[in-house]
Scaffold this motif. Structure first.
Motif, PDB file in Angstrom:
ATOM      1  N   HIS A  32       0.782  -1.119   0.078  1.00  0.00           N
ATOM      2  CA  HIS A  32      -0.096  -0.042  -0.128  1.00  0.00           C
ATOM      3  C   HIS A  32       0.980   1.345   0.131  1.00  0.00           C
ATOM      4  CE1 HIS A  32      -3.571   2.592   0.787  1.00  0.00           C
ATOM      5  NE2 HIS A  32      -3.000   3.128   1.823  1.00  0.00           N
ATOM      6  N   ASP A  33       0.491   2.076  -0.878  1.00  0.00           N
ATOM      7  CA  ASP A  33       1.362   3.396  -1.021  1.00  0.00           C
ATOM      8  C   ASP A  33       2.926   3.162  -0.999  1.00  0.00           C
ATOM      9  OD1 ASP A  33      -0.819   4.836  -1.212  1.00  0.00           O
ATOM     10  OD2 ASP A  33      -0.943   5.417   0.688  1.00  0.00           O
ATOM     11  N   GLU A  84       5.061  12.418   2.452  1.00  0.00           N
ATOM     12  CA  GLU A  84       3.774  11.898   2.103  1.00  0.00           C
ATOM     13  C   GLU A  84       3.938  10.409   1.644  1.00  0.00           C
ATOM     14  OE1 GLU A  84       1.383  14.018  -0.376  1.00  0.00           O
ATOM     15  OE2 GLU A  84       2.856  14.452  -1.929  1.00  0.00           O
ATOM     16  N   ARG A  85       3.011   9.648   1.656  1.00  0.00           N
ATOM     17  CA  ARG A  85       3.101   8.244   1.049  1.00  0.00           C
ATOM     18  C   ARG A  85       2.185   8.551  -0.282  1.00  0.00           C
ATOM     19  NH1 ARG A  85       4.600   3.817   4.502  1.00  0.00           N
ATOM     20  NH2 ARG A  85       3.832   2.522   2.609  1.00  0.00           N
ATOM     21  N   ALA A  86       2.489   7.803  -1.363  1.00  0.00           N
ATOM     22  CA  ALA A  86       1.787   7.719  -2.539  1.00  0.00           C
ATOM     23  C   ALA A  86       1.736   6.451  -3.448  1.00  0.00           C
ATOM     24  CB  ALA A  86       2.422   9.057  -3.478  1.00  0.00           C
ATOM     25  N   SER A  87       0.815   6.374  -4.195  1.00  0.00           N
ATOM     26  CA  SER A  87       0.911   5.164  -4.740  1.00  0.00           C
ATOM     27  C   SER A  87       1.587   4.908  -6.027  1.00  0.00           C
ATOM     28  CB  SER A  87      -0.843   4.968  -5.194  1.00  0.00           C
ATOM     29  OG  SER A  87      -1.167   5.765  -5.877  1.00  0.00           O
TER      30      SER A  87
END
Length: 758
Positions: A32-33, A84-87
């Protein structure tokens, strides 16, 4: 035996064995992300963005936004923070590197802190890495080891703290209501759940400003909110901490039981603190264990949450300007954060700054807190301005003396009452004047009566009109010889030795071996101190608490305020004078303050009647007329001449839309472009050049003029309407980034809303 002998050469180092390199452990991106966008500790302006990295499956739980990580950047291993976390990422997955490691699973930057950092960076034309460098203290592994992910940080003492503060806050409110106007509006602003601004002018009295501010902080904490207070120096921090303790608020410190547990209600933050202590205090605030933060400039980035109180004391003080890129100012940072949090922005102090006066004049929502007339009369000392005109009216026999007979008489009477006397003198180097060697009276110019100063290899020169004093003779005794009077603490002490025989005299200044004296006893003695080094008076045991001030205060050499450089010179002088005068006992106890020497009438009158609005209003009017802050937003650009000129051209300051600025004509309104009712019609606006300069920056004495980068350095001032400050900051940042990225030669720097524009 054979095997043993075979290994011996390797042990002797004659035939070292080659170790086989371990194959790198296989890493699998998180489900996930899997992308972590990281702000890396790189201060270059053109690298002020996030960089994408892959998160390993094993790091997924710890690699949260706001944690500290280590990453590969080029050939270096650098620190950074996950923003931040991203996909997904715009960079091909094959080109992405994995995070090297998560340094600690502790979230150092909350979501709101990351948003605040972004706003501050944008406002001052810097990068988020610039702000993080000064906002977040270095990590302490010891502090992190004491913390476990299962711990739950709660607000300090919670309901117990609110119950503790209820009664003293209510009593404090009674005092505030009887002393200041707009007390009800003040409490409403402190309780507001939307942005509010308060400008609070404090009354004189030893530590009275700290008592007032401590009440506002306690009131905020009682309602479950956080508070941040930025003060000009650590002496002010100690004064406020003492007043907060009177409300039962304990400093954040180790438990007295010696179990290693830290607890408390008030944390102190400062860049000069020990790294471990600063990190511990920062994390206590970040986790919510402490809700009150006080300190110097570094405290403006305290990681508080919600609609907190953001307060600053003496907002025009030079200590509020950061010395690192992007040179953020504490006042602007706190105001930005208060607006973003829906909190309260409180500006307090004895002398009101032009910025605060502008806010009061142009925003009806700003709460203005000033003293009631009756309270001001009782709490202020009797203040007089002993300039030449007043001394002539009093028939002063020693008209040209640095310490006239009138002042000597006041000091003698104060000493006979049993109290100490404070003599406030300028810092060393503020000026050296000349006096008659026969009668010791100050040498004056024949043309304008201004003080004279010595010029190496030339005739004495007047400090007021600049005229040369050729063939000078004393008006009083006819003497022809001069001697230099040092305008500093040591010179003053030598001058007073013959005036007050048998009276103890002490010096409090950073320039002497003993340094600053913190406290003096209430007894007959003379204290000579420079601004900011005035000792506090401690009452003798058994005496009334009212005797915690000086019986008299004399401010010498007021004429130095006429020649101090900088746009805030008069504001700084009034701040220093009011701080010294505030240490005097009130007139009801015989307290007297004397301002000795020539000065600007608005400056002197503000002190005499204890109303800094007189000078602040005058400053705003003059700066509006000359198109200087706060009537406009300004930026100073300095560096190599070619680089500065290129930047001015790139941002449109030479021939583009930033080349001229609209100035309201006489009677044409306020010039405020924020959409207020007083906005100016286009027909009432005159266009002025927006750029002042560039002017040459003088080379420091003794510096080799042939050194690279110092042969042709210039400075320029850019002015834009207040509503376009953010656009100016962005253009300056982009232009500077191009200069750095292209590796163009020469220094190039800029500062938004500088304290000194000249």
């Amino acid at each position: 035996m054979t095997g043993t002998h075979a290994e011996q050469p390797a042990l002797d180092g004659l035939a070292p064995r080659r170790r086989r390199k371990r194959a790198p452990a296989e890493k699998t991106p998180a489900d996930h992300d899997p992308i972590a966008r990281v702000i890396i500790d790189v201060q270059a302006t053109h690298l002020g963005r996030t960089f994408d990295y892959l998160v390993d499956d094993k790091q997924d739980q710890d690699a949260r936004p706001g944690v500290r990580v280590r990453v590969r950047f080029g050939h270096k291993l650098l620190d950074g923070f996950i923003w931040e976390r991203a996909s997904s990422s715009d960079t091909p997955t094959a080109s992405l590197r994995f995070l090297e490691r998560v340094v600690s699973p502790r979230v150092v930057l909350s979501t709101q802190m990351r948003q605040d950092i972004t706003r501050v960076a944008d406002a001052f034309g810097g990068t988020r890495a610039n702000i993080i460098r000064v906002a977040v203290p270095p990590r302490s592994a010891k502090v992190d080891r004491e913390w476990s992910p299962g711990d739950k940080a709660v607000a300090s003492r919670g309901i117990e703290l609110e119950a503790l503060l209820a009664e003293p806050v209510f009593k404090g409110l009674s005092r505030i209501e009887s002393t200041y106007s707009s007390a009800r509006a003040l409490t409403q602003a402190l309780d507001s759940h939307s942005y509010a601004q308060v400008v609070w002018d404090n009354l004189p009295g030893p530590r009275l400003w700290a008592k007032d501010l401590a009440w506002a902080v306690a009131h905020t904490l009682m309602h479950g909110r956080s508070a941040v207070v930025v003060l000009p120096d650590m002496r002010h921090v100690a004064d406020l901490a003492r007043c907060l303790a009177s409300y039962g608020l304990r400093p954040y410190a180790p438990s007295s039981s010696g179990n290693g547990i830290w607890s408390g209600d008030v944390a102190t933050l400062g860049a000069s603190m020990a790294p471990e202590l600063r990190y511990r205090s920062y994390m206590a605030v970040a986790t919510g264990a402490v809700r009150c933060v006080i300190g110097v400039r570094a405290a403006m980035y305290a990681p508080v949450e919600g609609n907190a109180l953001f307060a600053i004391v003496d907002d025009a003080a030079y200590q509020n300007a950061d010395g690192l890129m992007p040179y953020a100012n504490a006042r602007d940072v706190l105001r930005l954060r208060a607006q973003a949090h829906g909190g309260t922005f409180l500006v307090t102090g004895h002398a009101r700054s032009p910025q605060s006066q502008w806010d009061v004049d142009h925003d009806s929502r700003v709460v203005e807190v000033t003293a009631n007339r009756a309270a001001a009369k009782d709490l202020t000392p009797w203040t007089r301005w002993l300039n030449r005109e007043e001394l002539m009216r009093l028939a002063e026999p020693a008209l040209g003396a640095r310490v006239p007979h009138v002042a000597v008489s006041v000091i003698n009477r104060a000493l006979k009452k049993g109290g100490p006397v404070l003599l406030s003198v300028p810092h060393r180097g503020a000026g050296t004047v000349l006096a008659c060697s026969r009668c010791r009276r100050q040498a004056r110019c024949r043309r304008c009566s201004g003080p004279l100063r010595g010029m190496p290899g030339a005739a004495p020169q007047c400090l007021w009109c600049g005229a040369a004093a050729v063939d000078w003779t004393c008006r009083e005794c006819g003497g022809e010889r001069l001697y230099g009077v040092r305008v500093d603490a040591e010179g003053t002490m030598q001058e007073l030795q013959g005036l007050f025989r048998g009276v103890p005299v002490m010096i409090s200044t950073p320039n002497q071996p003993r340094g600053i004296i913190e406290d003096v006893a209430y007894k007959p003695q003379i204290v000579i101190a420079t601004p900011g080094a005035e000792p506090r008076v401690v009452p003798i045991r058994g005496m009334a608490s009212e005797t915690n001030g000086y019986q008299a205060v004399a401010i010498l050499d007021a004429w130095t305020s006429l020649y101090a450089p900088g746009i805030d010179a008069r504001v700084d002088a009034l701040t220093a004078w009011m701080r010294a005068a505030a240490l005097c006992v009130p007139r009801t106890l015989g307290g007297q303050v004397m301002l000795i020497g020539e000065s600007d009438p608005a400056l002197a009158q503000s002190l005499v009647v204890w109303d800094s609005r007189i000078l602040a209003t005058r400053e705003v009017a003059e700066r509006t007329e000359t198109v200087l802050p706060p009537s406009v937003t300004a930026a100073v650009v300095w560096g190599d001449r070619a680089a500065v000129m290129t930047l001015l051209d790139r941002i449109g300051a030479l021939s583009g839309d930033f080349s001229v600025i609209g100035v309201p004509s006489a009677g044409g309104g306020t010039g405020d472009d924020t959409g207020s009712e007083n906005a100016v019609d286009a027909a009432d606006v005159e266009e002025w050049p927006a750029v002042l300069g560039p002017v040459e920056i003088p080379v420091e004495p003794g510096l080799n003029r042939q050194l690279d980068g110092v042969t042709d350095r210039v400075r320029a001032l850019i002015r834009v309407p207040r509503g376009r400050g953010g656009e100016l900051a962005e253009r300056l940042r982009v232009a500077t980034a191009k200069h750095v990225a292209s590796r163009a030669p020469g220094e190039l720097r800029f500062r938004i809303n500088p304290k000194d524009v000249l």
